[in-house]
Scaffold this motif. Structure first.
Motif, PDB file in Angstrom:
ATOM      1  N   ILE A   1       0.819  -1.208   0.000  1.00 35.94           N
ATOM      2  CA  ILE A   1       0.000   0.000   0.000  1.00 35.94           C
ATOM      3  C   ILE A   1       0.856   1.263   0.000  1.00 35.94           C
ATOM      4  O   ILE A   1       0.552   2.243  -0.698  1.00 35.94           O
ATOM      5  N   ARG A   2       1.938   1.256   0.752  1.00 38.63           N
ATOM      6  CA  ARG A   2       2.785   2.452   0.824  1.00 38.63           C
ATOM      7  C   ARG A   2       3.412   2.792  -0.520  1.00 38.63           C
ATOM      8  O   ARG A   2       3.726   3.955  -0.799  1.00 38.63           O
ATOM      9  N   GLN A   3       3.593   1.794  -1.363  1.00 38.05           N
ATOM     10  CA  GLN A   3       4.204   2.014  -2.678  1.00 38.05           C
ATOM     11  C   GLN A   3       3.265   2.766  -3.616  1.00 38.05           C
ATOM     12  O   GLN A   3       3.710   3.369  -4.598  1.00 38.05           O
ATOM     13  N   LEU A   4       1.964   2.756  -3.317  1.00 39.65           N
ATOM     14  CA  LEU A   4       0.985   3.367  -4.216  1.00 39.65           C
ATOM     15  C   LEU A   4       1.186   4.875  -4.348  1.00 39.65           C
ATOM     16  O   LEU A   4       0.967   5.439  -5.420  1.00 39.65           O
ATOM     17  N   VAL A   5       1.613   5.540  -3.282  1.00 43.20           N
ATOM     18  CA  VAL A   5       1.846   6.987  -3.353  1.00 43.20           C
ATOM     19  C   VAL A   5       2.939   7.292  -4.364  1.00 43.20           C
ATOM     20  O   VAL A   5       2.822   8.222  -5.175  1.00 43.20           O
ATOM     21  N   GLN A   6       4.012   6.500  -4.356  1.00 46.38           N
ATOM     22  CA  GLN A   6       5.092   6.693  -5.330  1.00 46.38           C
ATOM     23  C   GLN A   6       4.607   6.418  -6.747  1.00 46.38           C
ATOM     24  O   GLN A   6       5.029   7.087  -7.699  1.00 46.38           O
ATOM     25  N   ASP A   7       3.713   5.438  -6.895  1.00 43.21           N
ATOM     26  CA  ASP A   7       3.151   5.155  -8.221  1.00 43.21           C
ATOM     27  C   ASP A   7       2.368   6.358  -8.744  1.00 43.21           C
ATOM     28  O   ASP A   7       2.455   6.705  -9.925  1.00 43.21           O
ATOM     29  N   ILE A   8       1.610   6.991  -7.861  1.00 44.80           N
ATOM     30  CA  ILE A   8       0.835   8.166  -8.268  1.00 44.80           C
ATOM     31  C   ILE A   8       1.774   9.301  -8.672  1.00 44.80           C
ATOM     32  O   ILE A   8       1.585   9.962  -9.700  1.00 44.80           O
ATOM     33  N   GLU A   9       2.808   9.529  -7.864  1.00 41.99           N
ATOM     34  CA  GLU A   9       3.786  10.576  -8.160  1.00 41.99           C
ATOM     35  C   GLU A   9       4.466  10.328  -9.501  1.00 41.99           C
ATOM     36  O   GLU A   9       4.641  11.247 -10.313  1.00 41.99           O
ATOM     37  N   SER A  10       4.839   9.096  -9.760  1.00 42.40           N
ATOM     38  CA  SER A  10       5.577   8.754 -10.991  1.00 42.40           C
ATOM     39  C   SER A  10       4.733   8.955 -12.233  1.00 42.40           C
ATOM     40  O   SER A  10       5.250   9.326 -13.292  1.00 42.40           O
ATOM     41  N   ALA A  11       3.416   8.719 -12.122  1.00 39.77           N
ATOM     42  CA  ALA A  11       2.542   8.816 -13.292  1.00 39.77           C
ATOM     43  C   ALA A  11       2.013  10.217 -13.526  1.00 39.77           C
ATOM     44  O   ALA A  11       1.355  10.463 -14.532  1.00 39.77           O
ATOM     45  N   ARG A  12       2.317  11.159 -12.610  1.00 39.17           N
ATOM     46  CA  ARG A  12       1.747  12.496 -12.706  1.00 39.17           C
ATOM     47  C   ARG A  12       2.117  13.188 -14.013  1.00 39.17           C
ATOM     48  O   ARG A  12       1.306  13.872 -14.628  1.00 39.17           O
TER      49      ARG A  12
END
Length: 360
Positions: A311-322
């Protein structure tokens, strides 16, 4: 009398009215503050009974309805929709302070706004244009979830489909379209169209739906049926009281016992379409509120991390796809609104769930 006051102020800019027996009524202004309503008198028990009377059908309005009796019957709180003239309110009545009466009334705007007018990013229309899967609209109380979901339903109502809603209570009234959707709205609650959300959903699956709206996922049973519906060719729209995409996934998983969580994660990874998390923030002028949001969609990386319960990795996924214009964090939206002069930096910090990473 409160009803006369309500008739006089109903066109004013406010979102909610709060009533405590024996006290002056208050409202939440356009800027989001709670203030005493000018010219009001203290609320009486009879005012509550009158509001209850406006929640029943025309043929039942002569009945001698008592809020105290209803609260005693239903365990101390009741949810209903009341209509005054052509304005609807979502009403929650309750006991407080040794059985004094209280009520919160949310004004339901008569006209359903178009999605394009809500202040959401343009790519939302493309993301939700699906035949199946599950879409979450989340946020704290008074964050505009119901309005966004109503706009979603209105968007899909242009299709020749069957839309079923399960709500407690029914807020926005949707009309079937002769050249578009057939819409069935079911109110959930004791003595209503369905006793519970999960029963309404199970019934909906036997009623040939294309799109199902779940007013709120509150328990494991409702979450389970919603995921099954999304997994079997239906588009499911639902809301939760969570503040971000990652916390929404975490909340859903925690509804289930440990031995079921792997299966649910796998199911969710495949069915997930979008989590739109939103909040309303006082504008710089102070007389209105501005929509801020976080968008998380189901990219391959998001799906993989959901399935692995990272779950914690999801924030980085959102940032990367911005940068691809597909997703954004709440902090990114807040920073943009500050730069555009729409909200203050102080308001942004109060609204952020991760203020340490907010750059304003």
């Amino acid at each position: 009398m409160f009803i006369k006051l309500l008739t006089a102020i109903v066109q004013e800019k406010f979102s909610d009215i709060h009533l405590h027996e024996g006290e002056l009524p208050r409202w939440r202004t356009g800027g989001g503050d709670i203030e005493v309503i000018p010219g009001a008198e203290p609320i009486t028990e009879r005012d509550f009974d009158t509001i209850l009377q406006h929640s029943v059908s025309e043929e039942d309005r002569g009945a001698d309805l008592r809020v105290q009796e209803r609260l005693l019957k239903y365990g101390g709180d009741i949810d209903l929709a009341a209509t005054f003239g052509d304005t609807r309110f979502r009403v929650s009545m309750y006991w407080h302070g040794d059985r004094k009466l209280g009520a919160s009334m949310r004004k339901v705007e008569k006209n359903i706004p178009k999605l394009e007018t809500l202040g959401l990013p343009d790519y939302i229309l493309k993301i939700i244009d699906r035949r199946n899967g599950i879409i979450f609209v989340t946020g704290e109380t008074n964050s505009g979830k119901s309005t966004t979901l109503a706009a979603f339903v209105d968007f899909f109502a242009q299709r020749r489909v069957h839309i079923i809603t399960a709500e407690n209570p029914v807020e926005f009234l949707h009309q079937s379209r002769e050249s578009g959707a057939l819409i069935s709205q079911r109110e959930v609650g004791a003595g209503k169209d369905a006793e519970s959300f999960d029963r309404a959903l199970r019934a909906a699956l036997r009623e040939d739906p294309d799109i199902i709206l779940v007013g709120e996922i509150r328990d494991r049973e409702t979450a389970e049926v919603a995921l099954t519906a999304a997994d079997t060719g239906h588009l499911v729209l639902c809301s939760l009281h969570t503040r971000s995409g990652p916390s929404t996934i975490e909340r859903l998983i925690n509804l289930f016992p440990a031995e079921k969580q792997d299966a649910i994660l796998s199911q969710l990874a495949g069915a997930f379409v979008l989590c739109l998390s939103q909040t309303l923030i006082k504008s710089v002028e102070g007389n209105s509120r501005v929509l801020a949001y976080e968008v998380m969609t189901n990219t391959p990386s998001i799906a993989a991390n959901i399935q692995k319960n990272k779950i914690r990795q999801l924030v980085q996924d959102i940032e990367s796809a911005r940068g691809d214009g597909e997703m954004c964090t709440l902090n990114y939206t807040l920073s943009r609104l500050v730069r555009e002069g729409k909200i203050t930096a102080e308001s942004a910090r109060r609204a952020a769930y991760d203020p340490s990473n907010l750059h304003v």
